[in-house]
Motif scaffolding. Structure first.
Motif, mmCIF file in Angstrom:
data_model
loop_
_atom_site.group_PDB
_atom_site.id
_atom_site.type_symbol
_atom_site.label_atom_id
_atom_site.label_comp_id
_atom_site.label_asym_id
_atom_site.label_seq_id
_atom_site.Cartn_x
_atom_site.Cartn_y
_atom_site.Cartn_z
ATOM 1 N N HIS A 1 16.659 -0.221 -27.391
ATOM 2 C CA HIS A 1 16.828 0.506 -26.133
ATOM 3 C C HIS A 1 16.854 2.007 -26.395
ATOM 4 O O HIS A 1 16.991 2.459 -27.523
ATOM 5 N N GLY A 2 16.703 2.748 -25.310
ATOM 6 C CA GLY A 2 16.787 4.205 -25.367
ATOM 7 C C GLY A 2 17.682 4.695 -24.241
ATOM 8 O O GLY A 2 18.261 3.901 -23.498
ATOM 9 N N ASN A 3 17.786 6.003 -24.143
ATOM 10 C CA ASN A 3 18.613 6.632 -23.119
ATOM 11 C C ASN A 3 17.728 7.417 -22.160
ATOM 12 O O ASN A 3 16.730 8.022 -22.575
ATOM 13 N N LEU A 4 18.142 7.447 -20.913
ATOM 14 C CA LEU A 4 17.500 8.271 -19.900
ATOM 15 C C LEU A 4 18.570 9.193 -19.342
ATOM 16 O O LEU A 4 19.577 8.723 -18.792
ATOM 17 N N VAL A 5 18.383 10.498 -19.522
ATOM 18 C CA VAL A 5 19.337 11.491 -19.032
ATOM 19 C C VAL A 5 18.710 12.185 -17.825
ATOM 20 O O VAL A 5 17.605 12.735 -17.918
ATOM 21 N N VAL A 6 19.405 12.134 -16.689
ATOM 22 C CA VAL A 6 18.913 12.734 -15.450
ATOM 23 C C VAL A 6 19.885 13.831 -15.040
ATOM 24 O O VAL A 6 21.076 13.577 -14.861
ATOM 25 N N THR A 7 19.368 15.045 -14.889
ATOM 26 C CA THR A 7 20.175 16.191 -14.495
ATOM 27 C C THR A 7 19.636 16.743 -13.183
ATOM 28 O O THR A 7 18.432 16.944 -13.041
ATOM 29 N N ARG A 8 20.515 16.963 -12.236
ATOM 30 C CA ARG A 8 20.108 17.578 -10.971
ATOM 31 C C ARG A 8 20.485 19.042 -11.015
ATOM 32 O O ARG A 8 21.620 19.403 -11.360
ATOM 33 N N ASP A 9 19.520 19.900 -10.665
ATOM 34 C CA ASP A 9 19.770 21.343 -10.619
ATOM 35 C C ASP A 9 20.982 21.653 -9.753
ATOM 36 O O ASP A 9 21.340 20.884 -8.863
ATOM 37 N N GLU A 10 21.565 22.816 -10.006
ATOM 38 C CA GLU A 10 22.661 23.271 -9.158
ATOM 39 C C GLU A 10 22.110 24.282 -8.164
ATOM 40 O O GLU A 10 21.059 24.881 -8.390
ATOM 41 N N GLY B 1 12.965 2.530 -29.051
ATOM 42 C CA GLY B 1 14.336 2.302 -29.468
ATOM 43 C C GLY B 1 14.950 3.551 -30.070
ATOM 44 O O GLY B 1 14.346 4.203 -30.919
ATOM 45 N N GLY B 2 16.135 3.934 -29.612
ATOM 46 C CA GLY B 2 16.844 5.104 -30.117
ATOM 47 C C GLY B 2 16.384 6.427 -29.532
ATOM 48 O O GLY B 2 16.968 7.470 -29.822
ATOM 49 N N GLU B 3 15.395 6.415 -28.686
ATOM 50 C CA GLU B 3 14.832 7.641 -28.112
ATOM 51 C C GLU B 3 15.580 8.031 -26.831
ATOM 52 O O GLU B 3 16.111 7.175 -26.124
ATOM 53 N N THR B 4 15.615 9.326 -26.537
ATOM 54 C CA THR B 4 16.188 9.834 -25.298
ATOM 55 C C THR B 4 15.104 10.533 -24.500
ATOM 56 O O THR B 4 14.405 11.396 -25.033
ATOM 57 N N ARG B 5 14.963 10.164 -23.248
ATOM 58 C CA ARG B 5 14.061 10.829 -22.298
ATOM 59 C C ARG B 5 14.927 11.588 -21.306
ATOM 60 O O ARG B 5 15.965 11.095 -20.864
ATOM 61 N N LYS B 6 14.490 12.803 -20.943
ATOM 62 C CA LYS B 6 15.260 13.638 -20.028
ATOM 63 C C LYS B 6 14.411 14.013 -18.819
ATOM 64 O O LYS B 6 13.247 14.397 -18.966
ATOM 65 N N ASP C 1 12.884 23.176 -4.321
ATOM 66 C CA ASP C 1 12.434 24.564 -4.173
ATOM 67 C C ASP C 1 12.875 25.141 -2.827
ATOM 68 O O ASP C 1 13.529 24.462 -2.028
ATOM 69 N N ALA C 2 12.519 26.395 -2.581
ATOM 70 C CA ALA C 2 12.975 27.109 -1.392
ATOM 71 C C ALA C 2 12.463 26.496 -0.094
ATOM 72 O O ALA C 2 13.041 26.719 0.965
ATOM 73 N N THR C 3 11.398 25.703 -0.159
ATOM 74 C CA THR C 3 10.879 25.058 1.048
ATOM 75 C C THR C 3 11.554 23.718 1.302
ATOM 76 O O THR C 3 11.264 23.050 2.283
ATOM 77 N N GLY C 4 12.437 23.286 0.386
ATOM 78 C CA GLY C 4 13.122 22.012 0.524
ATOM 79 C C GLY C 4 12.406 20.870 -0.147
ATOM 80 O O GLY C 4 12.813 19.711 -0.069
ATOM 81 N N SER C 5 11.321 21.157 -0.865
ATOM 82 C CA SER C 5 10.552 20.130 -1.547
ATOM 83 C C SER C 5 11.237 19.731 -2.854
ATOM 84 O O SER C 5 11.536 20.578 -3.701
ATOM 85 N N MET C 6 11.486 18.435 -3.016
ATOM 86 C CA MET C 6 12.150 17.934 -4.226
ATOM 87 C C MET C 6 11.106 17.568 -5.272
ATOM 88 O O MET C 6 10.032 17.087 -4.950
ATOM 89 N N ASP C 7 11.468 17.777 -6.542
ATOM 90 C CA ASP C 7 10.601 17.370 -7.641
ATOM 91 C C ASP C 7 11.436 16.628 -8.682
ATOM 92 O O ASP C 7 12.628 16.872 -8.837
ATOM 93 N N LEU C 8 10.775 15.750 -9.385
ATOM 94 C CA LEU C 8 11.345 14.981 -10.487
ATOM 95 C C LEU C 8 10.408 15.185 -11.663
ATOM 96 O O LEU C 8 9.247 14.786 -11.595
ATOM 97 N N SER C 9 10.880 15.837 -12.708
ATOM 98 C CA SER C 9 9.978 16.180 -13.800
ATOM 99 C C SER C 9 10.655 16.017 -15.146
ATOM 100 O O SER C 9 11.868 16.183 -15.279
ATOM 101 N N PRO C 10 9.844 15.688 -16.185
ATOM 102 C CA PRO C 10 10.396 15.646 -17.534
ATOM 103 C C PRO C 10 10.869 17.031 -17.933
ATOM 104 O O PRO C 10 10.325 18.041 -17.482
ATOM 105 N N THR C 11 11.873 17.094 -18.787
ATOM 106 C CA THR C 11 12.389 18.378 -19.236
ATOM 107 C C THR C 11 12.795 18.285 -20.706
ATOM 108 O O THR C 11 13.148 17.217 -21.184
ATOM 109 N N ALA C 12 12.767 19.413 -21.380
ATOM 110 C CA ALA C 12 13.179 19.471 -22.781
ATOM 111 C C ALA C 12 14.676 19.748 -22.886
ATOM 112 O O ALA C 12 15.251 19.608 -23.961
ATOM 113 N N GLN C 13 15.300 20.174 -21.787
ATOM 114 C CA GLN C 13 16.737 20.519 -21.822
ATOM 115 C C GLN C 13 17.601 19.318 -22.043
ATOM 116 O O GLN C 13 17.492 18.303 -21.510
#
Length: 133
Positions: free
Chosen positions: A41-50, A110-115, A121-133
């Motif tokens: 298995h691996g990990n999935l880390v999801v962060t929502r902007d502030e 196995g052992g991998e983490t995806r973020k 954005d300012a127009t209210g459009s939501m995005d879901l994107s891979p990130t290196a953070q």
């Protein structure tokens, strides 16, 4: 006038936050995949902007079509997924916020983490994107 409007709107967009700086999503808003599955298995880390934009509405997190969490502005959640191909979805489905669904495919070894990062954005459009953070 146009420049003033762009500057004003850009102040409404969300700002990236690293998982280390984000607040953990409370356990009562995590509904699944909180324990490692048997086998690889691996990990999935999801962060929502502030930020202000969309701050009144939580984002629902789905993995492979199953609701696994509800994340608020400035929060991070970690999910354990079996090795292989998956679909992550971020969805807003509240009366005061636009009805939006974004989905992305990802593969984890196995052992991998995806973020992934949820941004608005300012127009209210939501995005879901891979990130290196």
């Amino acid at each position: 006038a146009a420049v003033t409007m762009v500057v004003a709107l850009s102040g409404c967009a969300t700002s990236a936050i690293s998982p280390k700086e984000a607040s953990p999503t409370p356990g009562d808003r995590l509904f699944g995949l909180q324990s490692p599955p048997s086998g690889a298995h691996g990990n999935l880390v999801v962060t929502r902007d502030e930020g202000f934009m969309g701050g009144g509405c939580n984002t629902l997190i789905n993995i492979d079509g199953k609701r696994v969490g509800e994340i608020a502005s400035g929060e991070v959640a970690t999910f354990y997924v079996a090795e292989g191909r998956h679909i992550i979805g971020a969805e807003v489905d509240e009366a005061l916020c636009p009805d939006v669904l974004k989905e992305r495919e990802f593969t984890v070894q196995g052992g991998e983490t995806r973020k992934y990062r949820i941004s608005i954005d300012a127009t209210g459009s939501m995005d879901l994107s891979p990130t290196a953070q």
